[in-house]
Scaffold this motif. Structure first.
Motif, PDB file in Angstrom:
ATOM      1  N   VAL A 133       0.990  -1.390   0.002  1.00  0.00           N
ATOM      2  CA  VAL A 133       0.027  -0.168  -0.074  1.00  0.00           C
ATOM      3  C   VAL A 133       0.686   1.319   0.046  1.00  0.00           C
ATOM      4  CG1 VAL A 133      -1.669   1.318   1.429  1.00  0.00           C
ATOM      5  CG2 VAL A 133      -1.941  -1.008   1.018  1.00  0.00           C
ATOM      6  N   ARG A 134       1.917   1.075   0.882  1.00  0.00           N
ATOM      7  CA  ARG A 134       2.716   2.415   0.958  1.00  0.00           C
ATOM      8  C   ARG A 134       3.499   2.453  -0.337  1.00  0.00           C
ATOM      9  NH1 ARG A 134       5.074   6.476   1.887  1.00  0.00           N
ATOM     10  NH2 ARG A 134       2.843   7.182   1.653  1.00  0.00           N
ATOM     11  N   ASP A 163      -8.924  -6.503   6.560  1.00  0.00           N
ATOM     12  CA  ASP A 163      -8.403  -5.674   7.808  1.00  0.00           C
ATOM     13  C   ASP A 163      -7.022  -5.197   7.602  1.00  0.00           C
ATOM     14  OD1 ASP A 163     -10.802  -6.545   9.134  1.00  0.00           O
ATOM     15  OD2 ASP A 163     -10.190  -8.235  10.204  1.00  0.00           O
ATOM     16  N   ALA A 164      -6.101  -6.080   7.190  1.00  0.00           N
ATOM     17  CA  ALA A 164      -4.990  -5.503   6.778  1.00  0.00           C
ATOM     18  C   ALA A 164      -4.829  -4.344   5.934  1.00  0.00           C
ATOM     19  CB  ALA A 164      -3.996  -6.621   6.458  1.00  0.00           C
ATOM     20  N   PHE A 165      -5.383  -4.418   5.097  1.00  0.00           N
ATOM     21  CA  PHE A 165      -5.704  -3.403   3.919  1.00  0.00           C
ATOM     22  C   PHE A 165      -6.113  -2.096   4.710  1.00  0.00           C
ATOM     23  CE2 PHE A 165      -8.110  -1.387   0.440  1.00  0.00           C
ATOM     24  CZ  PHE A 165      -7.209  -0.904  -0.111  1.00  0.00           C
ATOM     25  N   PHE A 166      -7.172  -2.148   5.383  1.00  0.00           N
ATOM     26  CA  PHE A 166      -7.726  -0.949   5.985  1.00  0.00           C
ATOM     27  C   PHE A 166      -6.899  -0.547   6.941  1.00  0.00           C
ATOM     28  CE2 PHE A 166     -11.944  -2.992   5.100  1.00  0.00           C
ATOM     29  CZ  PHE A 166     -12.055  -2.329   3.829  1.00  0.00           C
ATOM     30  N   LEU A 169      -4.112   1.370   5.299  1.00  0.00           N
ATOM     31  CA  LEU A 169      -4.629   2.957   4.968  1.00  0.00           C
ATOM     32  C   LEU A 169      -4.723   3.788   6.171  1.00  0.00           C
ATOM     33  CD1 LEU A 169      -7.628   1.875   2.636  1.00  0.00           C
ATOM     34  CD2 LEU A 169      -5.516   2.772   1.972  1.00  0.00           C
ATOM     35  N   MET A 170      -4.946   3.282   7.332  1.00  0.00           N
ATOM     36  CA  MET A 170      -4.927   4.123   8.432  1.00  0.00           C
ATOM     37  C   MET A 170      -3.562   4.689   8.901  1.00  0.00           C
ATOM     38  SD  MET A 170      -7.037   1.841  11.044  1.00  0.00           S
ATOM     39  CE  MET A 170      -6.669   2.815  12.633  1.00  0.00           C
ATOM     40  N   PRO A 176      -5.736   7.176  -0.276  1.00  0.00           N
ATOM     41  CA  PRO A 176      -6.220   6.990  -1.624  1.00  0.00           C
ATOM     42  C   PRO A 176      -7.845   6.490  -1.221  1.00  0.00           C
ATOM     43  CG  PRO A 176      -4.920   5.142  -1.208  1.00  0.00           C
ATOM     44  CD  PRO A 176      -4.878   5.990   0.078  1.00  0.00           C
ATOM     45  N   SER A 177      -8.710   6.684  -2.619  1.00  0.00           N
ATOM     46  CA  SER A 177      -9.909   6.062  -2.523  1.00  0.00           C
ATOM     47  C   SER A 177      -9.708   4.357  -2.335  1.00  0.00           C
ATOM     48  CB  SER A 177     -10.573   6.678  -3.427  1.00  0.00           C
ATOM     49  OG  SER A 177     -10.898   7.972  -3.407  1.00  0.00           O
ATOM     50  N   ALA A 178     -10.750   3.667  -1.951  1.00  0.00           N
ATOM     51  CA  ALA A 178     -10.428   2.394  -1.742  1.00  0.00           C
ATOM     52  C   ALA A 178     -11.495   1.643  -2.154  1.00  0.00           C
ATOM     53  CB  ALA A 178      -9.733   2.024  -0.347  1.00  0.00           C
TER      54      ALA A 178
END
Length: 348
Positions: A133-134, A163-166, A169-170, A176-178
């Protein structure tokens, strides 16, 4: 897209890469090596996930850290060693996921050009969801489509990947929009890919198997009672596959594998059912595992070794394992179509 200076920004404002859409494929994960400490780290992360084992930490963690993780890395490591891709120094799941990602990237680039950035991550182990994600944010992805490679939804697979994705993002200053891709167990192209894999395998055999065992990863029955839709989606997958193949009910059976711990799991258990089939006269069977998007320890070692052994010890004569869809072209076409649907409104 190249980095640009934001509109109306002063001339000394740094250029910022923006404009891309990231598509992040996600699978369960793999240890970095089959030796003790890499196995222990991987198993500790996996078995500490509350989505996987929901016992209270005060009760579970001492048992896990002091007893289970002193022994299990050895047995699991031996199982991984038996299937390890020694040439590349990685597990088959990693090798296959890389191949899937490359083919999927080519497919998406053919559709959208340089508007998309395609990569993969693992829920446990490396490469982590957070790191990918980074990387996508740094590359200028204003939107990310997160694609868990689990056809059937389960809290212990799809939900924990999300969960790991959200959580990743935190930690982003500029999020980004997801979007996340939902379960695709009833997608026509996915079912078609499964059916083609069965037809191809059967076409190579001199004798048609007596029955096709459709083996899904198991879960505690309690999770079903709590509202997890996994069991229902597995059953529908089998029904849709049977209907596409034009088979009778007696040609196919659903089972569940990989039981862990003392409580009751979804049944029938694959390891017991194949033995029962052999004892009842079904001496020639085939096994397929539609819940896995790529061959891994549960298919290459558990099905092709442990479950096969159970069948043969009970009198079974011919055991055919039908590989996962892996990087087959029909699978990539299905994943591409599913991604296109989820990208609607972002990229058309």
């Amino acid at each position: 897209m190249s980095a640009t200076r934001p509109e109306h920004a002063p001339s000394d404002h740094p250029r910022v890469p923006r404009g891309k859409t990231g598509i992040l494929l996600a699978n369960l994960g793999t240890p970095d090596d089959y030796t003790y400490w890499p196995m222990r780290r991987y198993l500790s992360e996996f078995l500490s996930d509350k989505r996987v084992i929901d016992y209270p930490a005060w009760k579970w963690q001492p048992l896990l850290q002091l007893i289970i993780l002193t022994k299990r890395p050895f047995s699991s490591g031996a199982a991984y060693k038996s299937i390890w891709n020694h040439d590349l120094g990685e597990s088959p799941l990693m090798t296959i996921t890389k191949a899937q990602t490359e083919k999927f990237r080519e497919s998406m680039t053919a559709l959208y050009g340089d508007q998309v950035m395609v990569d993969f991550s693992m829920r446990y182990g490396n490469p982590s969801t957070k790191s990918k994600v980074r990387a996508m944010v740094e590359a200028g992805c204003e939107r990310i489509l997160f694609f868990p490679l689990y056809p059937q939804y389960a809290g212990a697979t799809t939900a924990t990947a999300n969960d790991a994705f959200f959580k990743a993002l935190m930690e982003e200053t500029w999020q980004p929009s997801a979007r996340t891709v939902p379960a695709y167990f009833d997608n026509a192209e996915y079912i078609e890919a499964l059916a083609q894999s069965v037809e191809t395998a059967y076409g190579k055999l001199g004798k048609r198997p007596d029955i096709l065992v459709v083996s899904y990863h198991g879960m505690p029955t309690r999770y079903l009672m709590q509202g997890d839709p996994y069991h229902c989606q597995c059953m529908k997958t089998t029904r849709l596959l049977k209907e596409r193949l034009g088979w009778a009910d007696t040609d196919i059976v659903s089972t569940f594998q990989s039981k862990f711990g003392p409580e009751e799991w979804l049944q029938p258990y694959t390891v017991e059912e194949v033995a029962r089939l052999a004892e009842s006269g079904k001496k020639d069977i085939a096994v397929i595992a539609p819940a896995f998007s790529a061959d891994c320890i549960e298919t290459l070692e558990e099905i092709n070794e442990e479950i096969k052994e159970s069948f043969e010890e009970a009198g079974g004569e011919s055991f055919t394992y039908i590989p996962c869809l892996n990087d087959e072209d029909a699978h990539i076409r299905a994943l591409t179509s599913i991604a296109q649907q989820s990208l609607s409104g972002w990229l058309d």
